[in-house]
Enzyme design. Structure first.
Site, PDB file in Angstrom:
ATOM      1  N   CYS A   1      27.318  -6.267  11.176  1.00 58.98           N
ATOM      2  CA  CYS A   1      26.295  -6.448  10.381  1.00 58.98           C
ATOM      3  C   CYS A   1      26.489  -7.719   9.735  1.00 58.98           C
ATOM      4  O   CYS A   1      27.460  -8.274   9.536  1.00 58.98           O
ATOM      5  CB  CYS A   1      26.567  -5.421   9.089  1.00 58.98           C
ATOM      6  SG  CYS A   1      25.622  -5.659   7.633  1.00 58.98           S
TER       7      CYS A   1
ATOM      8  N   GLU B   1      19.215  -0.505   8.902  1.00 61.81           N
ATOM      9  CA  GLU B   1      18.728  -1.513   8.051  1.00 61.81           C
ATOM     10  C   GLU B   1      18.449  -0.864   6.589  1.00 61.81           C
ATOM     11  O   GLU B   1      18.360  -1.036   5.479  1.00 61.81           O
ATOM     12  CB  GLU B   1      17.426  -2.046   8.483  1.00 61.81           C
ATOM     13  CG  GLU B   1      17.803  -3.213   9.641  1.00 61.81           C
ATOM     14  CD  GLU B   1      18.819  -4.282   9.385  1.00 61.81           C
ATOM     15  OE1 GLU B   1      18.995  -4.444   8.131  1.00 61.81           O
ATOM     16  OE2 GLU B   1      19.516  -4.640  10.159  1.00 61.81           O
TER      17      GLU B   1
ATOM     18  N   HIS C   1      20.905  -0.127   3.952  1.00 60.50           N
ATOM     19  CA  HIS C   1      21.043  -1.071   3.073  1.00 60.50           C
ATOM     20  C   HIS C   1      20.269  -0.981   1.986  1.00 60.50           C
ATOM     21  O   HIS C   1      20.788  -1.526   0.608  1.00 60.50           O
ATOM     22  CB  HIS C   1      20.689  -2.482   3.639  1.00 60.50           C
ATOM     23  CG  HIS C   1      21.967  -3.097   4.595  1.00 60.50           C
ATOM     24  ND1 HIS C   1      22.858  -3.601   4.212  1.00 60.50           N
ATOM     25  CD2 HIS C   1      21.450  -3.383   5.729  1.00 60.50           C
ATOM     26  CE1 HIS C   1      23.510  -4.112   5.201  1.00 60.50           C
ATOM     27  NE2 HIS C   1      22.771  -4.105   6.290  1.00 60.50           N
TER      28      HIS C   1
HETATM   29 NI    NI Z   1      23.473  -4.974   7.978  1.00 64.94          NI
END
Ligand code: NI
Length: 175
Positions: free
Chosen positions: A100, A143, A146
């Site tokens: 990440c 994603e 997040h």
């Molecule tokens: Ni990430």
């Protein structure tokens, strides 16, 4: 267009819940998306979520042809996904190594659903609805995490399968 600073793990802005986008004609949304692409490209990433540059909105981007960070991964179409909603297709999971941009230099083996359906909007508010599997499904799950304040280390089941990229994968480009 600008390359923005990517927040790193420890910054509490990475732990917040992102808000839904409601105004698709807001010029600030277009600028945000452009900046996210510039930032992802500069970092050599395969995906980026708005909270990683300090914007608490439900916007993620992903996609690549060939990735130096994930040389074995099949390509994923370039996508802007807004207000996403993920449904697992079946309960099969796989473990694979993830990194990440907010957790630089580290990789961990993360369980993800093999197949998912994801829905959301593109940058103009038009619907996106896809059934995907494999690395594409993994990137979307990473994603979208997040947007709910989750970083991949929070998903790890075996901390022995977590470490420095250059130790785990000496042949990979350092990140
Ligand atoms: Ni990430």
């Amino acid at each position: 267009m600008a390359v923005r600073e990517i927040l790193r793990m420890g910054d509490t802005r990475l732990l917040t819940l992102a808000e839904r986008v409601t105004n698709f004609s807001d010029p600030a949304l277009a600028t945000l998306i452009d900046d996210m692409f510039d930032t992802m490209a500069a970092a050599g990433g395969v995906g980026l979520a708005a909270p990683q540059i300090g914007v608490a909105l439900q916007v993620v981007i992903f996609g690549f042809g060939k990735s130096e960070r994930y040389p074995d991964a099949e390509s994923v179409p370039e996508t802007i996904l807004i207000n996403p909603f993920i449904t697992p297709l079946g309960d099969e999971e796989s473990l694979a190594w993830e990194g990440c941009l907010s957790v630089p230099g580290l990789r961990g083996e993360v369980p993800r659903f093999n197949r998912i359906r994801y829905r959301g909007s593109d940058r103009h508010g038009r619907p996106i609805d896809r059934d995907v599997e494999g690395f594409h499904a993994r990137v979307v799950q990473h994603e979208c995490d997040h947007l709910i304040g989750k970083l991949f280390p929070m998903r790890l089941r075996d901390l022995r399968r977590f470490g420095y990229t250059d130790v785990l994968f000496p042949d990979l480009q350092p990140d």
